[in-house]
Design an enzyme around this catalytic site. Structure first.
Site, PDB file in Angstrom:
ATOM      1  N   ASP A  54       5.092   3.615   1.386  1.00 52.09           N
ATOM      2  CA  ASP A  54       4.291   2.635   0.689  1.00 52.09           C
ATOM      3  C   ASP A  54       3.838   1.637   1.749  1.00 52.09           C
ATOM      4  OD1 ASP A  54       3.293   1.015  -1.357  1.00 52.09           O
ATOM      5  OD2 ASP A  54       5.116  -0.176  -1.322  1.00 52.09           O
ATOM      6  N   LYS A  55       2.873   0.843   1.429  1.00 49.67           N
ATOM      7  CA  LYS A  55       2.438  -0.115   2.443  1.00 49.67           C
ATOM      8  C   LYS A  55       3.025  -1.494   2.188  1.00 49.67           C
ATOM      9  CE  LYS A  55      -1.646  -1.920   2.574  1.00 49.67           C
ATOM     10  NZ  LYS A  55      -1.318  -3.329   2.713  1.00 49.67           N
ATOM     11  N   LYS A  87      -7.382 -14.881 -12.426  1.00 52.40           N
ATOM     12  CA  LYS A  87      -7.181 -14.552 -11.024  1.00 52.40           C
ATOM     13  C   LYS A  87      -6.828 -13.078 -10.994  1.00 52.40           C
ATOM     14  CE  LYS A  87      -3.172 -15.193  -9.286  1.00 52.40           C
ATOM     15  NZ  LYS A  87      -1.907 -15.839  -8.953  1.00 52.40           N
ATOM     16  N   ARG A 111      -5.351  -9.250   1.818  1.00 51.04           N
ATOM     17  CA  ARG A 111      -5.336  -8.968   0.384  1.00 51.04           C
ATOM     18  C   ARG A 111      -6.317  -9.913  -0.268  1.00 51.04           C
ATOM     19  NH1 ARG A 111      -0.095  -8.249  -2.867  1.00 51.04           N
ATOM     20  NH2 ARG A 111       0.114  -6.054  -2.422  1.00 51.04           N
ATOM     21  N   GLY A 124      -1.630   1.465  -2.864  1.00 51.80           N
ATOM     22  CA  GLY A 124      -2.554   1.153  -3.935  1.00 51.80           C
ATOM     23  C   GLY A 124      -3.661   0.216  -3.482  1.00 51.80           C
ATOM     24  N   ARG A 144      -5.625   3.343  -2.750  1.00 60.10           N
ATOM     25  CA  ARG A 144      -5.910   3.210  -4.175  1.00 60.10           C
ATOM     26  C   ARG A 144      -5.241   4.313  -4.981  1.00 60.10           C
ATOM     27  NH1 ARG A 144      -7.774  -1.246  -5.024  1.00 60.10           N
ATOM     28  NH2 ARG A 144      -9.791  -2.033  -4.359  1.00 60.10           N
ATOM     29  N   ASP A 174       9.142   0.014  -1.822  1.00 60.84           N
ATOM     30  CA  ASP A 174       9.940  -1.120  -2.249  1.00 60.84           C
ATOM     31  C   ASP A 174       9.702  -1.519  -3.694  1.00 60.84           C
ATOM     32  OD1 ASP A 174       7.389  -2.158  -1.890  1.00 60.84           O
ATOM     33  OD2 ASP A 174       8.199  -4.169  -1.606  1.00 60.84           O
TER      34      ASP A 174
END
Lengths: 337, 1475
Positions: free
Chosen positions: B419-420, B754, B797, B878, B1001, B1027
């Site tokens: 995962d990132k 948001k 992000r 994602g 994604r 995580d």
């Protein structure tokens, strides 16, 4: 500060050589520089031992006499099929002094004393003199537990039942006169067998009453040696020797030792006559019977094998180290250049 | 709690099952009545009597049930059944081989060892259960009319409980009252989900109005809720009052067992779920059991052993038949009749003997192997657990092994799926830049500040290593928190305290406060934006003063202020103050609850109320803290300097005024007690906190949050209190969150939203292009989109901020339906979701933020090392493609030197074509390269620099495909197409030949599908690391799942096999522990097979000399205890402690890891080699004593005992050869083994003259010890037996050492020399590694022949136009222009793609052969030469493309800001074919 933090942090692992897998360790590396000298050294040592063993073994004298009587020429041929008591005698000569003490063995071949069921077919408790097992022997002995009249057999089992019952006497021809060579039947069995493992009930015949002798036996156990109380019953030396099962199908068992009188130092050169009371049948399993006279060294009877083995293995080590040296030189040095 | 959490496992599952069986008729809901009205004694009438009590029992056994139950469980293991069968066979007289009781010994031993282990575990569970069951809690007693202390276990559903502060919750409790004036109860859920921030729980709404103390006696409502389930985040139900009124219950009303009450003096609740039915208990999963690859392989060989066993037994049985047959009718005296006295038939005795032999040879199937493996694995887990290097001081957490039996799998990994966010990155969000109303504020100073932290980190480490801790320590002790220094001292101290070590310390000091590193908190404001904020707020202030309507504010300015308000309030951040970390800052002005009913709404929104501005009511209690918050912000030195700079540069007059207006403000408030004023924000996700901190830098600080109101401090305006009407929480489907507030300045109902840019940008109200305002909106929209792209390209992000104002009517309409949705039980989630969708439309875009997610320490290095170790690393994230690509570059997953294939397709067909092309491209490019002989020779020289490609070739499992220096980037949508059955093979073919793969994604499901695909199709070992909750499925699918125990909760950890505190620890876990575990276990298993086979075959040889009768010369006791006792310990020690290579070398030479990947320590042939060796050794061990004792009067056991001894020596020395490191424990264990054997033998042979039938070897060993022959045998036999193996090992070590052996040789060097050697070029290393690579390269020429001539024809037509015609979105991104011939195939072919099967795709990419270092090493070649001409001499067979390449250094230097667009123009490619 480090200390403080350690107290605070409960999860911190112990920092010991063991938990961190940092125990001091010796890391042998099989490289040529270690291996080659090591092999040479081991090889030399082995060759040395081997030579010593070989020499020792070669010094041992051995006289083997096959008395099975398969050959029609053989004096014992007549006894082969004879069911009656049969005696035959063989003569042989000893060229030089047969150094003493000389051990007198009888040998059997193709006899599987190590057969599993055969070996198990005895009752140790009975042989220990336990009277309970006299009347009620262990089922291990089946079917040699009771005779046809359902009387308990003592000693029970196939092992005892098949006891070797040839007997021998040896005479030395001195100036044409037959002189009996005294054979010493004491101490031929293991000390522990004689003293601990096998025991007689105190009064022989009384306690053996109500029991039967093994079917193959000519006489009951308490008459094995009527001359010597301490060689009778379960502690009869011949019985003990027989009960100690041989490891391999070709075996010899100690019959007597020649330690008395004139023959304490050995058998002098000359002609000897072996008289055999031929009882034991071996033709059913194509076995051979023989008598072996031998003296022993510190390493036991005559056996060249171990000496040769040591020499061979030692030589192999040396050869290997040389081979490795050559290969190592060809590859390694070439690469380094 | 946590401990029992681990252990519950099966007990709970079975219990739940039982429960279900008991009450099948019960309906879907649970009804809870208060126990008060039913006397507890009369159980029959109590409607709650069916529910589980709060007594927990996680034990599996009771005193009575232990034996049968444990045995039953153990007999599930096939091996145990087998051994019991054998032992029972011994009781059959005709076949028995040993004393029957003795034959039971091994099985009983094994069973009892396991039973004792189970018993101990169960006892531990019992103790912890007891401890938990006997904790105290306050339960309301009817008799006493007050709360009395009771044990937890006495608690029942329906009881009223009083909770005090810091108490652990005993059960799942519905919160009824709280001493908190806000009707709140704060809980800490760290034990459940690992989140350390406080959670607020509300009391049931109907009890809000209760002013007096709650009296349980008056409670007469009935609670209906759902049945117990394990979803921590769901609770639905309603409470029915006596008057028939129903009130909905939410998860906010439920306090979960295991949580801790914080900040709330007292609360009362009613037990809803108790004991095993609590959510916490239902969530407990026991440790997982997986079969490791090694064990699977081992099981195959166990079956081979069984096969060998049968063959041997059959052989002996037939031999016995023949032996008996030869005697015919003449029964020899030594052939014993059957016990009945009858003659056994030949066939029967053969069958009996066969069974006997199985008993005698039973050790061939290693009975103790299974137990030994378990013991060794437990030790391995212990060592991994204990490793200091895997301990993270910052979080005081260490590695957790949750799966106990797959440690060796760690050494065999081939693919890593990562995962990132939170895994590669820290998940510590740092505000970087923002866009407001289409204007970008780059926050350069902020960027510099962040960069500075990174420098300091490295500085600090050196600083610390030199032991100079004194000055820093001083600065710490003089102040309570590092922040203080930062505020009041110079930049130097700022740097010092801001360093990571300090942060570490700070976080240790206040362990339970998350997200508080100074780096995240201190945001240096952008001067320009700061000006505008000031300008706007001063205007607002002015307007308020003059009672003007707020709507007159220019939209640009109002956007700015709205933007910051949104940042501040559109979240769930809780404000606490640091010196009392768990005390909420009181900022309440008036008691007001959120709008919960429609009447309430009407009542509250009457005009009279609307006029009263809540902001005017700032109380003095608040004043202090807010001022502090402000002053602390402004005194930041960096702010100061920026401001000065700003003053000099470009300050308009008005702004100057604005400045002078408030600069005295921070002058007059020196930070006298600064730590008091410091507010701390606790957020559920770190980016929320980052945004709040960012807003605070602009003096828009959040000062208080209550369920119904948020207080914000704004410059000039002071405190504004926003009435919080609704919070629509974040969820991953909506990807956004919203708050509905009443704006205190405008009194409008405003929605602040948001969320992810992809979502928000679609929800923006389409601007009305007619007027200027609309045009402006459109412009803002476009600009913001541009900046968003830019942010993403920078790896930030992005979040979009938007707002919407609602008229009261609109709101009323929405509210009505929303309230309806809230009160339903069935399908409430869906209704709420729809309700949220209705609200979040037609938004007005305010701006966007870019938050940096910093890489974790050592991630690039770890990835580089892992890759050198031959691991393929895929990142599944994602995130957006741009962000992901940039992070990938930053963490060296993608290399600027690499070509990148980007796959973005809009449809299934496109995807298919795209895959086809890429495949051809790879094929043509790399195959052609390798065919050029000149290149080849050149490359083969270079190849030595790169160990990686060479060794990857030797990984023969994937030998068909080579890993090129290619990167593959694929987005979620394309991935969905590519994972389709028809395309997956092609996708895999491409992906496996790429060095790194990045899937952006991707949904959690896709992640797991990818892992599953790779795992099943490529038959490789996969590791998934992640995580978050979105990684759980992937973690569960992979062979080994690793969770990062970070800040995103515990779901990933709960699902994982191993939990790491940091990504970089993966390196040591895999390279060192994985390698060790694998090599230790592999060697141990092989050794076990050898050992057992060796002992058994010695007995087998004897059968030739005992008439195949099943007799054994090795005493039955030795035979049975040989494995169990005499030879057991050394191998356990070696299996636990042996290190083939030291950990330093393993980490510095990652190539060593590949031995595990290729299963080099335990290949199938090795089993057979060991078997052959065992045969040979047993021959030696048998025949040397045989010949040595031939023609002697030796008896059975006098001959057999030396053989046993020899076998023991041989086996131990064999282990000695295989042991690589000798610690004192190895020596001790071997000495112990030998001593044990002789002691046991001496005792055994002296113990009983009549026992132990049938063997009875009384006094044998005693006599043997006096026999010189015995010693002579013991010297020569092991020597001869081990000579071949030793010779082989010596040759191997000297002449052609494996990489591991080379590594071992490195270990021997002194540490500095070793470092030098490793530091040298790989070329040197190669020579050290010996001639291995040379041998490999022998097969090189084969490669060129594999190209099919037919396919090369296709490659000649350029593909570019075809692609354009089809209008596909294809990016073939090439960092250099050295690959002109890519993706060239005929249009005809692309027009009708052939059906693809696995086989086909294999054909399309012909195997380049097991070794061609030249191919993979081509990029380094390019790297070194500026221009290369690869001209293939036209030889008949080769029809390959040759081309001229030129690689310009400029293209490679550094990673360019927009790597995604580095498509090489077609013009640059100059393909020309030569035939």
């Amino acid at each position: 500060m480090v200390k403080e933090e350690q107290e605070e942090s409960s999860n911190r692992p112990d920092n010991t050589a063991f938990t961190q897998q940092r125990l001091p360790a010796w890391q042998p590396i099989l490289s040529a520089s270690i291996v080659i000298p090591m092999f040479l050294l081991i090889g030399a040592a082995f060759i040395g031992v081997g030579v010593a063993l070989f020499i020792t073994s070669r010094d041992i004298q051995l006289q083997e006499l096959d008395y099975t009587g398969d050959d029609s020429e053989h004096p014992c041929f007549k006894c082969r099929t004879n069911t009656e008591k049969c005696t035959c005698s063989m003569t042989f000569s000893i060229p030089t002094l047969f150094k003493g003490p000389v051990f007198f063995y009888y040998g059997l071949t193709n006899y599987f004393q190590n057969q599993r069921k055969y070996g198990a077919s005895k009752d140790d408790n009975q042989l220990y003199g336990d009277l309970d097992y006299f009347t009620n022997p262990s089922t291990d002995c089946d079917p040699y537990t009771r005779d046809s009249k359902n009387m308990p057999i003592v000693p029970c089992g196939a092992l005892a039942n098949s006891m070797f019952n040839d007997s021998f006497s040896l005479s030395h021809t001195v100036n044409g006169v037959q002189k009996i060579v005294p054979l010493d039947g004491k101490g031929i069995a293991w000390w522990t067998d004689y003293n601990i493992k096998y025991r007689n009930p105190t009064l022989n015949s009384v306690f053996f009453s109500g029991t039967k002798k093994p079917t193959n036996w000519p006489k009951p156990i308490y008459e094995l040696d009527t001359t010597d109380v301490y060689n009778n019953g379960f502690i009869n030396q011949d019985f003990l020797v027989w009960m100690r099962r041989a490891a391999l199908p070709d075996f010899r068992k100690l019959y007597r030792r020649i330690t008395h009188d004139d023959y304490a130092d050995g058998l002098p050169a000359g002609n000897y006559t072996l008289t055999i009371a031929y009882n034991y049948p071996v033709h059913s399993f194509n076995g051979k019977k023989k008598v072996v006279l031998s003296n022993v060294s510190w390493m036991g009877g005559k056996n060249d094998f171990l000496g040769i083995a040591y020499i061979v293995v030692g030589s192999m080590c040396v050869v290997m180290s040389v081979v490795m040296l050559i290969v190592y030189a060809r590859f390694k040095f070439a690469e380094d250049v | 709690m946590a401990r029992d959490g681990e252990d519950t496992g099966m007990a709970k599952a079975s219990k739940a099952k039982r429960q279900r069986k008991k009450k099948p008729k019960e309906n879907k809901t649970r009804t809870v009545h208060a126990n008060i009205h039913y006397d507890n004694a009369k159980g029959e009438e109590n409607p709650n009597r069916h529910y589980a009590s709060n007594k927990i029992k996680t034990t599996k056994y009771t005193v009575l049930s232990f034996l049968p139950k444990n045995l039953f469980e153990q007999f599930h293991r096939f091996a145990n059944v087998y051994f019991v069968f054998i032992a029972l066979l011994n009781f059959v007289p005709v076949v028995n081989a040993f004393q029957p009781e003795l034959a039971l010994a091994p099985v009983v031993f094994i069973l009892s060892v396991t039973a004792i282990k189970d018993l101990w575990e169960d006892y531990r569970r019992h103790r912890s259960d007891k401890e938990i069951n006997h904790m105290d809690c306050l339960v309301y007693s009817r008799e006493a009319k007050r709360y009395v202390e009771k044990y937890w276990k006495e608690l029942r559903v329906g009881d009223f409980i009083r909770l005090r502060c810091n108490e652990i919750l005993p059960a799942d409790i519905l919160l009824l009252t709280s001493s908190d004036p806000d009707h709140l109860c704060h809980i800490e859920t760290a034990t459940l989900d690992g989140e350390t921030n406080l959670k607020q729980r509300q009391i049931v709404r109907s009890f809000f109005d209760l002013d007096c103390d709650f009296d349980p006696l008056k409670f007469s409502s009935i609670i209906e809720c759902e049945k117990p389930n394990n979803d921590l985040n769901r609770f639905r139900g309603y409470i029915i009052h006596r008057n028939g009124r129903r009130d909905a219950l939410h998860k906010e009303n439920l306090l979960l067992r295991g949580c801790t009450v914080r900040n709330t003096e007292e609360a009362v609740g009613i037990v809803i779920y108790a004991g095993h039915e609590t959510k916490a208990m239902l969530n407990n999963n026991g440790p997982r059991y997986k079969r490791s690859k090694l064990e699977r392989q081992m099981n195959v060989d166990v079956f081979w052993c069984a096969f060998i066993l049968l063959v041997l037994c059959l052989f002996v049985a037939v031999g016995h038949g023949l032996w008996m047959f030869q005697y015919g009718d003449k029964r020899p005296v030594f052939d014993v009749l059957s016990p009945e006295g009858t003659d056994l038939s030949l066939v029967m005795s053969v069958i009996y003997l066969f069974l006997t032999m199985i008993i005698v040879f039973q050790v061939l199937i290693p009975i103790s192997l299974f137990v030994s493996i378990e013991i060794v694995k437990i030790c391995q887990v212990y060592f991994i657990h204990q490793d200091m290097d895997l301990y993270d001081e910052e979080t005081d957490s260490q590695l957790q092994c949750r799966a106990l039996n797959i440690t060796e799998d760690l050494g065999q990994m081939q693919y890593i799926f990562s995962d990132k966010t939170g895994t590669l990155t820290e998940n510590k969000m740092v505000f970087r830049r923002c866009t407001v109303a289409g204007v970008e504020y780059s926050h350069d100073a902020n960027a510099r500040r962040i960069a500075m932290y990174q420098e300091i980190d490295s500085e600090e480490e050196e600083f610390m290593s030199h032991g100079g801790t004194l000055p820093r320590r001083d600065s710490v002790t003089s102040h309570q928190s590092g922040r203080v220094v930062l505020r009041s001292h110079s930049t130097k101290s700022h740097r010092r305290t801001g360093s990571r070590a300090e942060a570490k310390r700070a976080s240790i000091l206040s362990k339970h406060t998350a997200f508080s590193s100074p780096m995240e908190k201190d945001v240096t404001p952008d001067p320009q934006l700061l000006d505008r904020v000031n300008e706007c707020s001063s205007q607002l202030d002015f307007m308020r003063f003059h009672h003007q309507s707020m709507s007159h504010l220019p939209s640009g300015l109002s956007d700015i202020i709205d933007f910051f308000i949104a940042l501040t309030i559109c979240n769930t951040v809780v404000v606490t103050s640091p010196n009392q970390p768990r005390h909420k800052v009181r900022t309440r002005f008036e008691l007001k609850s959120p709008v919960k009913t429609f009447e309430d709404f009407i009542k509250r929104f009457t005009p009279s109320r609307l006029t009263s501005g809540s902001n005017s009511s700032s109380s003095s209690s608040l004043n202090r803290s807010s001022n502090r918050g402000c002053s602390s912000l402004l005194s930041s030195p960096s702010t100061e300097s920026t401001l000065t700079k700003l003053n000099e540069e470009h300050l308009s007059g008005t702004l100057e005024q604005a400045f002078s207006a408030f600069s005295p403000q921070y002058d007059e408030k020196p930070p006298d007690h600064p730590e008091e004023g410091e507010l701390r924000y606790e957020a559920e996700s770190p980016d929320e906190a980052a945004l709040v901190y960012a807003a605070r830098a602009y003096k828009c600080s959040l000062v208080g949050r209550l369920p119904d109101q948020v207080t914000v401090e704004l410059p000039h305006l002071g405190k504004l209190t926003f009435e919080l009407l609704h919070t629509l929480g974040f969820d991953s489907t909506r990807k956004r969150m919203s708050v509905v507030v009443r704006h205190p300045l405008t009194d409008q109902i405003t929605v602040y939203t948001k969320g992810a840019d992809s979502v928000i940008m679609n929800l923006i109200k389409p601007p009305d292009t007619g007027n200027t305002k609309g045009k402006r909106q459109k412009k803002i929209f476009c600009r913001t989109q541009n900046y968003l792209n830019l942010y993403a390209a920078d790896g930030l992000r992005t979040l979009c901020i938007a707002k919407k104002t609602l008229s009261k009517e609109e709101y009323a309409r929405w509210l009505q339906r929303h309230l309806e949705a809230e009160t339903t039980i069935q399908g409430r989630e869906e209704l709420l979701f729809e309700s949220a969708l209705r609200l979040e439309t037609n938004l007005h875009l305010l701006g966007a933020t870019g938050v940096e997610d910093r890489l974790q320490d050592g991630v690039p290095e770890t990835i580089a090392t892992l890759r050198k170790a031959g691991l393929q690393i895929w990142v599944l994230t994602g995130d957006k493609q741009e962000t992901a690509v940039n992070i990938a570059y930053a963490c060296k997953l993608l290399d600027p030197d690499e070509e990148i294939i980007t796959l973005n397709a809009d449809s299934q067909e496109d995807c298919g074509v795209l895959l086809e092309e890429s495949l051809r491209y790879i094929q043509s490019k790399f195959l052609c390269n390798s065919r050029d002989p000149s290149t080849k020779t050149f490359l083969s020289n270079i190849a030595h620099f790169e160990i990686y490609p060479q060794s990857s070739l030797s990984s023969s499992q994937t030998a068909h495909f080579m890993v090129h220096r290619l990167g593959l980037v694929i987005d979620g949508r394309t991935l969905a197409y590519a994972l389709d059955k028809s395309l997956e093979d092609k996708f895999l073919a491409i992906a496996r030949s790429c060095r790194s793969v990045l899937c952006c994604r991707s949904t959690p499901l896709q992640k797991s599908m990818v892992v599953k695909l790779v795992r099943n199709k490529l038959k490789v070992m996969t590791l998934a690391i992640g995580d978050g909750a979105n990684d759980v499925s992937m973690i569960q699918v992979a062979d080994v799942g690793v969770g990062i125990s970070g800040q995103e909760g515990m779901q990933a950890v709960m699902a994982s096999d191993f939990a790491l505190p940091r990504f970089r620890y993966l390196q040591k876990l895999l390279l060192v522990h994985g390698h060790w575990c694998y090599s230790r276990l592999a060697n141990m298993i092989l050794y076990y097979f050898y050992k057992n086979a060796m002992l058994v075959t010695i007995v087998f040889w004897y059968q030739f000399y005992c008439g195949f009768s099943g007799s054994a010369m090795i005493d039955q006791w030795y035979l049975i205890f040989f494995n169990l006792m005499f030879s057991a310990f050394p191998q356990l020690i070696t299996g636990t402690l042996d290190k083939d290579v030291s950990q330093e070398t393993l980490q510095q030479l990652p190539q060593l890891y590949m031995s595990g990947q290729n299963s080099e320590e335990y290949k199938p042939y090795m089993f057979w080699m060991n078997m052959v060796d065992a045969f040979y050794q047993s021959l030696v061990c048998f025949f040397i004593p045989y010949f040595a004792y031939a023609d002697s009067d030796v008896d059975l056991f006098t001959w057999g005992t030396p053989i046993t001894t020899i076998a023991l020596f041989t086996i131990l020395m064999h282990l000695g050869i295989e042991t690589k490191t000798w610690t004192w424990m190895n020596w001790l264990s071997i000495a112990f083994s030998v001593a044990l054997f002789f002691t046991a033998a001496l005792f055994y042979n002296a113990s009983c003259p009549t026992c132990y039938s049938p063997s009875n070897s009384y006094w044998t060993i005693q006599r043997l010890l006096q026999d010189p022959l015995f010693y002579l045998l013991c010297a020569i036999t092991p020597m001869l037996a081990l000579l071949p193996r030793y010779f082989y090992r010596a040759c191997q070590g000297t002449l052609f050492p494996s990489v591991a052996q080379a590594g071992r040789q490195l270990d021997k060097l002194p540490s500095d020399t070793r470092r030098n050697v490793l530091g040298l070029s790989r070329f040197k290393m190669r020579s050290l590694l010996g001639a291995g690579p040379n041998f490999l390269s022998l097969s090189k020429p084969k490669v060129s022949q594999t190209t099919t001539p037919g396919s090369s024809q296709d490659k000649q037509s350029p593909m570019k136009q075809t692609r354009k015609e089809k209008g596909q979105k294809i990016q073939l991104v090439l960092p250099h222009s050295h690959a002109p011939s890519h993706a060239t195939h005929s249009p005809r072919l692309s027009g009708k793609p052939k059906p693809h099967s696995t086989k086909h795709s294999d054909e399309t990419l012909p195997p380049p052969g097991p070794s061609s270092p030249s191919q993979t090493a081509s990029p380094p070649l390019v790297k070194q030469m500026v221009s290369i001409h690869l001209n293939l001499p036209p030889d008949g067979a080769s029809q390959c493309v040759t081309y001229t390449q030129s690689s310009e250094g400029g293209l490679r230097c550094g990673r360019v800001a927009e790597p995604a667009h580095r498509t090489v123009p077609a013009a640059e490619r100059a393909p020309h074919t030569s035939l």
